[in-house]
Design a protein around this motif. Structure first.
Motif, PDB file in Angstrom:
ATOM      1  N   ALA A 121       0.829  -1.212   0.000  1.00  0.00           N
ATOM      2  CA  ALA A 121       0.000   0.000   0.000  1.00  0.00           C
ATOM      3  C   ALA A 121       0.861   1.259   0.000  1.00  0.00           C
ATOM      4  O   ALA A 121       0.614   2.198  -0.774  1.00  0.00           O
ATOM      5  CB  ALA A 121      -0.922  -0.006   1.216  1.00  0.00           C
ATOM      6  N   LEU A 155       2.773   1.646  -3.440  1.00  0.00           N
ATOM      7  CA  LEU A 155       1.897   2.117  -4.513  1.00  0.00           C
ATOM      8  C   LEU A 155       1.539   3.587  -4.322  1.00  0.00           C
ATOM      9  O   LEU A 155       1.500   4.361  -5.287  1.00  0.00           O
ATOM     10  CB  LEU A 155       0.635   1.265  -4.570  1.00  0.00           C
ATOM     11  CG  LEU A 155       0.816  -0.161  -5.102  1.00  0.00           C
ATOM     12  CD1 LEU A 155      -0.470  -0.965  -4.928  1.00  0.00           C
ATOM     13  CD2 LEU A 155       1.227  -0.144  -6.566  1.00  0.00           C
ATOM     14  N   GLY A 189      -3.265   1.378  -3.977  1.00  0.00           N
ATOM     15  CA  GLY A 189      -2.651   1.230  -2.655  1.00  0.00           C
ATOM     16  C   GLY A 189      -3.682   1.003  -1.570  1.00  0.00           C
ATOM     17  O   GLY A 189      -3.458   0.233  -0.634  1.00  0.00           O
TER      18      GLY A 189
END
Length: 225
Positions: free
Chosen positions: A100, A103, A112
């Motif tokens: 997460a 991203l 994410g």
């Protein structure tokens, strides 16, 4: 929550704060949707369906499904490694938060948030007991109900302070939410790296405690957990 000992209560409280932190970051990133509080998303789903806001309803439904998938992943990890090995579930959560945060850093906050929702679902398996959730970490309605029940018991001659751990969970989640919002306002979705650091530290500390506890049991000494 007394059965989990002081370390267990401290871990649960820290994870509740973490859930509030990540939820606040997700809420601000997604424009009013939640990554850990599925009751809120369920309400948004119902309102979206009733008012014909199909995009909102679809988003809420997708988040709810992702969360359930995360719970399944966490529960599967707990079953495979043994429900007493909380470090393995924490590691799974850390890996998802890493995805997460990565991203988000690369400019893809939406994807994410998919990983963040999965991570929050996984977190609920940290205290899994015989296949059920032992402590609710990412939602507080049940916790507040239990606190009220313990207060009622205290008022009628029962244990006087059994409600305090539930109060601590609620305060932790609320405080974590405030810190998450403040962090997001300062550094945006990069705040997820702070959450990741906390989970990694918790996973390492829990792993060390598990190793120490195993060594103690192997020597036949009483555990101090």
């Amino acid at each position: 929550m007394k059965e989990y000992g002081h370390r267990g209560v401290l871990l649960a409280t820290t994870l509740s704060a973490l859930a509030g932190f990540v939820d606040a970051v997700g809420f601000l990133t997604l424009g009013g949707f939640f990554v850990s509080f599925m009751s809120g998303n369920s309400t948004r789903l119902g309102v979206g369906l009733a008012t014909g806001r199909w995009a909102e309803a679809t988003t809420a439904a997708g988040l709810i499904c992702l969360f359930v998938v995360g719970v399944v992943i966490g529960g599967t990890v707990a079953r495979r490694v043994g429900e007493g090995r909380r470090s393995a579930v924490l590691l799974a959560e850390a890996l998802l938060l890493f995805v997460a945060a990565t991203l988000g850093t690369l400019g893809h906050p939406g994807p994410g948030m998919v990983a963040a929702v999965l991570a929050m679902g996984v977190e609920n398996a940290v205290f899994q007991k015989q296949g059920d959730v032992g402590v609710g970490l990412t939602y507080m309605t049940g916790t507040l109900v239990r606190m009220g029940q313990r207060i009622t018991t205290a008022l009628h001659g029962g244990a006087r302070w059994d409600w305090l751990p539930f109060l601590a969970l609620w305060l932790a989640l609320s405080g974590g939410g405030a810190l998450g919002a403040l962090s997001y306002l300062k550094i945006g979705v990069l705040a997820l790296w702070l959450a990741l650091a906390v989970v990694v530290a918790l996973a390492a500390g829990t792993w060390l405690a598990e190793r120490t506890g195993k060594a103690t049991r192997d020597r036949g000494e009483p555990s101090t957990g």
